[in-house]
Each structure stands twice: as C-alpha cells, then as structure tokens.
Motif scaffolding. Sequence first.
Motif, short mmCIF file in Angstrom:
data_model
loop_
_atom_site.label_atom_id
_atom_site.label_comp_id
_atom_site.label_asym_id
_atom_site.label_seq_id
_atom_site.Cartn_x
_atom_site.Cartn_y
_atom_site.Cartn_z
N ASN A 122 0.85 -1.19 0.00
CA ASN A 122 0.00 0.00 0.00
C ASN A 122 0.89 1.24 0.00
OD1 ASN A 122 -1.80 2.20 1.08
ND2 ASN A 122 -3.25 0.51 1.06
N PRO A 123 0.58 2.24 -0.82
CA PRO A 123 1.46 3.41 -0.90
C PRO A 123 1.59 4.20 0.40
CG PRO A 123 -0.55 3.76 -2.17
CD PRO A 123 -0.51 2.32 -1.80
N ASP A 124 0.62 4.08 1.32
CA ASP A 124 0.77 4.84 2.56
C ASP A 124 1.68 4.13 3.56
OD1 ASP A 124 -0.68 2.87 3.91
OD2 ASP A 124 -2.53 4.01 3.91
N ALA A 125 2.12 2.91 3.21
CA ALA A 125 3.09 2.13 3.98
C ALA A 125 2.59 1.68 5.34
CB ALA A 125 4.40 2.90 4.15
N GLU A 126 1.39 2.07 5.73
CA GLU A 126 0.84 1.68 7.02
C GLU A 126 -0.29 0.67 6.86
OE1 GLU A 126 2.19 2.51 9.83
OE2 GLU A 126 3.65 3.84 8.88
N SER A 127 -1.06 0.79 5.79
CA SER A 127 -2.16 -0.13 5.55
C SER A 127 -1.62 -1.47 5.04
CB SER A 127 -3.13 0.45 4.52
OG SER A 127 -3.65 1.68 4.98
N LYS A 128 -2.44 -2.50 5.13
CA LYS A 128 -2.02 -3.82 4.69
C LYS A 128 -1.87 -3.86 3.17
CE LYS A 128 -4.06 -6.45 8.50
NZ LYS A 128 -5.00 -7.54 8.88
N PRO A 129 -0.94 -4.68 2.68
CA PRO A 129 -0.79 -4.81 1.23
C PRO A 129 -1.93 -5.62 0.64
CG PRO A 129 0.62 -6.37 2.34
CD PRO A 129 0.00 -5.52 3.42
N SER A 130 -2.08 -5.56 -0.66
CA SER A 130 -2.98 -6.46 -1.39
C SER A 130 -2.21 -7.74 -1.66
CB SER A 130 -3.42 -5.81 -2.70
OG SER A 130 -4.07 -6.76 -3.53
N ILE A 131 -2.77 -8.89 -1.28
CA ILE A 131 -2.09 -10.18 -1.47
C ILE A 131 -3.04 -11.14 -2.16
CG2 ILE A 131 -0.85 -12.07 -0.36
CD1 ILE A 131 -0.23 -10.26 1.96
N VAL A 135 -6.39 -14.33 -11.08
CA VAL A 135 -6.43 -14.35 -9.62
C VAL A 135 -7.39 -15.43 -9.17
CG1 VAL A 135 -6.99 -13.04 -7.54
CG2 VAL A 135 -5.88 -11.88 -9.45
N ILE A 136 -6.89 -16.40 -8.38
CA ILE A 136 -7.72 -17.52 -7.94
C ILE A 136 -8.01 -17.49 -6.44
CG2 ILE A 136 -7.03 -19.00 -9.83
CD1 ILE A 136 -5.14 -20.42 -7.88
N TYR A 137 -7.31 -16.61 -5.71
CA TYR A 137 -7.55 -16.52 -4.26
C TYR A 137 -7.06 -15.16 -3.77
CZ TYR A 137 -7.76 -17.97 0.65
OH TYR A 137 -8.07 -18.07 1.98
N LYS A 138 -7.84 -14.54 -2.91
CA LYS A 138 -7.46 -13.26 -2.30
C LYS A 138 -7.23 -13.47 -0.80
CE LYS A 138 -9.76 -10.02 -5.49
NZ LYS A 138 -8.55 -9.22 -5.80
N TYR A 139 -6.01 -13.17 -0.36
CA TYR A 139 -5.68 -13.27 1.06
C TYR A 139 -6.13 -12.02 1.81
CZ TYR A 139 -2.71 -17.20 -0.36
OH TYR A 139 -2.25 -18.37 -0.87
N ILE A 140 -5.74 -10.87 1.25
CA ILE A 140 -6.08 -9.58 1.87
C ILE A 140 -6.62 -8.67 0.77
CG2 ILE A 140 -5.22 -7.55 3.11
CD1 ILE A 140 -3.02 -9.29 4.28
#
Length: 260
Positions: free
Chosen positions: A181-190, A255-260
């Motif tokens: 995430n560009p704000d570096a604090e929020s969780k990434p997209s996985i 995309v076959i599964y989204k973790y976050i």
Amino acid sequence: MKGKLNVNQVFAMPGNAPLYLKPPAYYRDCPILMGIFKGNPDGISETIPDNLDLVTLGDNKPLFLYFQAYYPFSSLYGSYNEVVLAPLVLYQNQPHLFISYIYVDNDAALTAGREIWGFPKKFANMKLEIKGESVEASLERPIGRKLISAQMRIERQAKLEELQSTGIGSSPTLLLKIIPNPDAESKPSIELVKVEVKMTPRVSTSDNSLELWTGKLLLNFVEESLTDPLFKFGPVELVSAYFGRFDMILPPGKVIYKYI
C-alpha cells in the motif's frame, strides 16, 4: 494547459511510454536446463503460503524444480537469462508449481513479471552454456557471490512423456502477488495468481526428433546469503533432469484466491 494523457487507455507505467506491453509473450528456440530435486522441508516450506501443501514422494522431502534458461528471443522483452526455484505444491488437490525464487537480467522482464503476474523477480547475474561435454550454469547475486552452480552431462534423448510425468510443462504455475500500500501503514494487497505457461520442445530439422535430453545433474548452493537464502533448499537429491530447446508462451494470469 491541461495534460493530454488519457488514463483510461494506459496499460503500464509510464503511461505514455510503458516499459512493457500486454501479454501473451512468445519465446522461441530457448535452451533450458531443468531438474526435479528432493530438498530440505524446513527451508522450502518457509517460502510457501499456509493454504498450500508441499508434494513429497513419501519420505517428507518436498520436491522442487530448478529451472535455468537463456531466452534469445521473446516478443515483449527481448533476450535475457532466467533462474527459477519452484516447489511442487497441491492447490485444491491438484499439482502446481509455486515460484519461490526467480532471477532475470532484463528490466522489462523483471518489471512485467512482478507487476502483471506477481513473479517475485530480482535482478542477478547468470550464465547457461555448453562447455566441453557438459551443460554448465551459474547464478550470482551480487556479482561475485555465487548462489548456484550446476552441471549436467547429457546421456540420452528423452521423451515428452518423461518430462510431463515430473510436472514440468504440464503443471500450472502459482504466484503470490504482493502489492504494498502506498501509505506504507495499511495492509498490502495479497493474491494467489495462476498462470498456464506452455512449453514445447523443438523438433530437429535433421531427423524430426525432439530436442530434449536427459542425464545426471549436479546442483550446488555454493554460498549462503541473507538476502537470497536459496541455500535453505538444500541439501538436494536428484530425481530427474532435462536439457533441451523449447518454444514457450506466457499468457495472462488469473487471480484464484485473495488473502487480503
């Protein structure tokens, strides 16, 4: 004066002159060295998401693919070298190759691989060449720190069924695509991404046989590295090895599964 770039029509950065174009990418006449090995379960398992299971042959030693190639031509990225370590895993009870480590020496191939599919590519120095009576290969990162040294002696021509029975060329590939995430604090997209790479051995013009050979392959993890801990995959035990010349198609993924 307003900008002229229509952001609804861009595909990749920079928008007006992207580093790469849309897949598929076509590869032609590529020498490729491959081996299926049994490796260290502790070192391999730490690279695998916890919703995937490692494939073993009943002795608790997971199987992985070592893959090293030189691509003299690709339709989107030009020529480059590549090294891959990919454990065999089960997803929904079906065999797949999961890409744990992958190295290239081409900026377009690196960037496209990471941004489109999620290939965890890093830039490195590598060689694949025939020396004397053997195929020799190496990987360094940085230059001077040798991570991999490999040597294969060709013994006989192989059949396509032999290659496919190991999962090479017949198993889909899985990628763990992580977008910070560009704000570096929020969780990434996985996400878990699936791509069906098509590999086809070339046919010799002299006798119409496949340009595919098998033999013994030595694979050594030479130096330990904190930034590239490939050595944790060893020690290794060879199951089967192949060298040949291939054409390949790298299609879009899914995309076959989204973790976050």
